[in-house]
Structures are given as structure tokens and as C-alpha cells.
Design a protein around this motif. Structure first.
Motif, PDB file in Angstrom:
ATOM      1  N   GLU A 364      49.044  36.530  36.386  1.00 41.11           N
ATOM      2  CA  GLU A 364      47.940  35.618  36.096  1.00 41.11           C
ATOM      3  C   GLU A 364      46.580  36.298  36.192  1.00 41.11           C
ATOM      4  OE1 GLU A 364      49.650  35.038  40.233  1.00 41.11           O
ATOM      5  OE2 GLU A 364      50.415  35.004  38.176  1.00 41.11           O
ATOM      6  N   ASN A 365      46.514  37.433  36.898  1.00 35.17           N
ATOM      7  CA  ASN A 365      45.281  38.209  36.982  1.00 35.17           C
ATOM      8  C   ASN A 365      45.278  39.403  36.017  1.00 35.17           C
ATOM      9  OD1 ASN A 365      44.113  36.639  39.160  1.00 35.17           O
ATOM     10  ND2 ASN A 365      45.678  37.548  40.478  1.00 35.17           N
ATOM     11  N   ARG A 367      47.396  41.832  35.788  1.00 35.30           N
ATOM     12  CA  ARG A 367      47.830  43.083  36.400  1.00 35.30           C
ATOM     13  C   ARG A 367      49.311  43.285  36.125  1.00 35.30           C
ATOM     14  NH1 ARG A 367      45.383  41.541  42.236  1.00 35.30           N
ATOM     15  NH2 ARG A 367      46.998  39.972  41.831  1.00 35.30           N
TER      16      ARG A 367
END
Length: 441
Positions: A364-365, A367
Motif C-alpha cells: 500500500e506504500n 514498496r
């Protein structure tokens, strides 16, 4: 396979037998069951073209075949027939076979930037031979490798730089230094810091990104200026970029280069090729100290060399490289459209040259996430797609690619649910898949 409840009881049993007898449960770490979702690592029964079947009877569309080695598809008739003809004539003799000179002539006609070639069985031996030759020719101890490329050899000079360096003397690892891909200034800084110590620059000429304009030519100039040997690892780029490798496509000639993988379409053959004045140091027609270059009992088995010649003929006559690119472009466009349509276009990301596609799974980030990779692989397997990467073979049909895109779309729908929950765990089915290079099992 049931898309809702995938199960592989016979594969699980076979994996247990493998672990009891084979360290790691496979003969290549990248094939280990830790690279797949828990209890979803199929053990293969057989393959034909772009499809494989596991011991449970499930059929899969396969990508990354044989770790990129089977680029024409499994049991390719032209290759297997060439192999059969040689098997009836004997595979290994006390003196060179005429097949060895025929294979060398064919290879050097395909890769005209090289003057001489020596065949072996695996890429590690060929690349280590290049390093040894460079050290002998320059009298220098250090090897500079591209830090952005994941693998060059199982031998100590490279493995000593990885997290799996157990068993390698520390002083051996310290003789290998790193430079970043695409950054000529940083590479020159390394060559300046270790002036007159670096024997060679070793890199893949291209990977998931194209070389920046002028980069490979700039490396060629740096190697000449600092007196070191330029080595291209063409294990992946050979044939997939062009029949003559990346050096043929980009027009930059290394001093030495190594080929494998697609060269044999799954049969064990690799090659070290390069400039005559360097290669001959491993021969008998020079006045200098001899270099133990490559000397392998099985390096010139006739059936493997016959496979290599059949592969090269097929590529040249059937336009295989162009087909790989066309299939990859269709797949990449479809996957990107499917991911975007499910709202995960920034999280399921396709990268690389069309003939050598990989995918990234981002959380979700945004990464890289092994947990989301686990979820994604699990849904692909449930849909009958075996895809540790999206590297295509020429045996794929457009229908195979379109079916793959449909399965990817279904996987992306689940991926979206996990992102909304900010937790992929309920869809992982167990532990996360693991990176190959890690310190502890």
C-alpha cells in the motif's frame, strides 16, 4: 485446478522426498519451494511447448521456462531431433568430435563480435573462466561487478559478496568490488580508487532497464583507459535481445562474453567467447604462461552442442527473437490494462524488455512486498499460470497470453481487496515467499 481451493497433495509429498535427499529440495535455489506460496510448489511431471503438467495432473501455462533457458518451448521438435541424431553416434570421446568445430563455427557466425569460443556446461564456469583469464592477462587481483545485477557465478569471487557468503574466506570476497549500473562517473571513481588493481568490469549489458544512451560505449572507453577487461554476461540477453546478444544489438564489443540459458533450449551448454589474443592465453599457441581456462569432461558432449546448433538455426530462420518481443509486448499491455482496471496499476508493475519481462508486487506504500508477491503467485497458480516472472517462450500462443491476462485480472481483484484491508495475510495461505539470497534458511 480449482481456482478456489488449489491443492497439490502429490507435489507436497514429492517436495518432502526432495528435501530429505537434496539440500534445499531443488538443484537450483531459484526453483526451491520457498520461492512459492506454502503448499503450492508444483513438482513437474512433463512439459510440451509453453505448458507443463505437475505430478497432481494440473496443467499450467508456464513463464520463465527453465529459468529463462527454454526459450523455444519444451521438447521443441527441431532441437530434440538434432539431439537424437547425435545420441545414436555417441556423446563423448577421448578426442574432440567434429561436432565441436561445427558448433564453434556456427556460434562464431552467430556472434561475429567474438574470435574464439570455448563451450562448457553452466554459466558459472564460463563467467569464472572469464575472470581468471582477465586476472592472468592484466596481472591484477580485483574484479569489479555491477552491483545492480543479481547473479554472476556460484564461485567464491562472487558468492563471497552475497548474504550467503558462508564458507568463503573474507579476503576472497574483499577482492570483488562493486559499481552501479548506468553511472560512468561512479565506475570511474572505483577504477581510480583501485588504480592498476582492477582486472575486469563484469556486468549484464542490459536487464530490466535499457542501457542509458552512450553507457556501454562509455564503459568500453573506461576499460580501455584503465587497462582492464570488459566482460559482458550475456546469459540472459543472449538470443533474447538479438541472436548476437546485447553486444550485437547495441553495437558495443566486449573483450569477453559469456552465453548460456537460451543457447541450448534446456540442454546443458554455455560458452565463453572473446578476442583471440585473450582467449588464446588458455590455449597452446602463445608464448606466455598458460591459463587453466576451461577443461571439463562433459563440456563438449555432442548432443548438447547439436542442441545449440539447432537453437541457433531456429532463431535465425524463424525470427524467434522478434516473436519473443511481440508476445511480451502483448502480455505487458494486457497485464498493465488488467491491473489498472482493478485499481492496482501502481502496485502490480511489469518491467523489462518485452522478451524478458519481470513483475514487481508493491504494498500500500508502493514498496516491494514478498507478502503481496505470495498473494499474487497464489492466485496465478489457482488459475493455471506458473509465473515466477513473465518471461515468455516462443511456444506461447496469443490465446495463452490472453488467458494469462484473464487470470492476472482475477488476481488483481484479490490484490485490491488486500490493499483496501492494508493486510494481505488472509489471502496468503501461509508464510511469505522468500528471497533467494538471505543469510539464514
Amino acid at each position: 485446478m480449482n481456482a478456489q481451493e488449489p491443492g497439490l497433495p502429490r507435489s507436497r509429498q514429492a517436495n518432502e522426498r526432495l528435501h530429505a535427499l537434496v539440500p534445499g529440495g531443488a538443484h537450483t535455489y531459484a526453483k526451491g519451494d520457498d520461492q512459492y506460496p506454502q503448499d503450492l510448489a508444483p513438482v513437474i511431471s512433463h512439459g510440451s511447448g509453453a505448458h507443463v503438467w505437475d505430478v497432481d495432473g494440473n496443467r499450467y501455462i508456464e513463464y520463465g521456462s527453465g529459468l529463462r533457458s527454454v526459450s523455444l518451448g519444451h521438447a521443441h521438435p527441431r532441437v530434440t531431433e538434432a539431439v537424437r541424431r547425435q545420441l545414436d553416434r555417441g556423446s563423448n570421446f577421448v578426442r574432440p568430435s567434429v561436432v565441436e568445430v561445427e558448433a564453434a563455427e556456427r556460434f562464431l557466425a552467430t556472434v561475429p563480435t567474438a574470435d574464439m569460443v570455448k563451450f562448457a556446461k553452466n554459466g558459472s564456469d564460463a563467467t569464472t573462466a572469464a575472470v581468471r583469464l582477465a586476472r592472468a592477462a592484466t596481472g591484477r587481483p580485483r574484479v569489479a561487478v555491477c552491483a545492480d545485477h543479481p547473479f554472476f557465478s556460484v564461485d567464491d569471487w562472487f558468492i563471497g559478496t552475497t548474504p550467503m557468503s558462508a564458507g568463503v574466506p573474507a579476503q576472497t570476497g574483499r577482492l570483488t568490488v562493486a559499481f552501479p549500473y548506468g553511472d560512468l562517473a561512479a565506475t570511474e571513481e572505483v577504477l581510480t580508487r583501485y588504480r592498476d588493481e582492477v582486472a575486469c568490469l563484469v556486468l549484464e549489458p542490459a536487464t530490466h532497464t535499457e542501457p542509458p544512451p552512450g553507457y556501454l560505449a562509455g564503459l568500453r572507453a573506461l576499460a580501455d583507459r584503465y587497462g582492464c577487461v570488459l566482460v559482458f554476461d550475456e546469459m540472459i540477453t543472449g538470443f533474447r535481445w538479438s541472436e548476437a546478444g546485447a553486444q550485437g544489438l547495441y553495437g558495443v564489443v566486449p573483450d569477453l562474453s559469456t552465453f548460456g540459458k537460451a543457447l541450448g533450449n534446456g540442454f546443458a551448454v554455455s560458452a565463453l567467447a572473446g578476442r583471440r589474443e585473450l582467449m588464446e592465453r588458455g590455449g597452446l599457441r602463445h608464448p606466455d604462461e598458460r591459463v587453466f581456462l576451461l577443461s571439463t569432461t562433459h563440456g563438449a558432449e555432442t548432443h548438447a552442442l547439436a542442441a545449440a546448433m539447432a537453437v541457433q538455426a531456429t532463431y535465425a530462420e524463424e525470427g524467434v527473437t522478434a516473436r519473443l518481443h511481440a508476445l511480451g509486448e502483448r502480455l505487458a499491455a494486457g497485464v498493465r490494462e488488467a491491473a489498472a482496471g482493478m485499481g492496482v496499476g501502481d502496485h502490480v508493475v511489469v518491467r523489462g524488455r518485452a522478451s524478458n519481462l519481470v513483475f514487481a508486487t508493491l504494498d500500500e506504500n508502493r514498496r516491494p512486498s514478498q507478502e503481496y508477491r505470495t498473494l499474487f503467485l497464489r492466485r496465478l497458480l489457482a488459475g493455471g499460470v506458473l509465473a515466477p516472472s513473465f518471461v515468455v517462450s516462443s511456444a506461447l500462443t496469443e490465446a495463452d497470453v490472453d488467458r494469462t491476462v484473464d487470470v492476472v485480472a482475477q488476481a488483481c481483484a484479490v490484490y485490491r481487496k488486500a490493499l483496501d484491508a492494508a493486510d494481505p495475510t488472509p489471502w496468503m495461505g501461509g508464510r511469505a515467499v522468500k528471497p533467494v539470497f538471505r543469510r539464514l534458511a
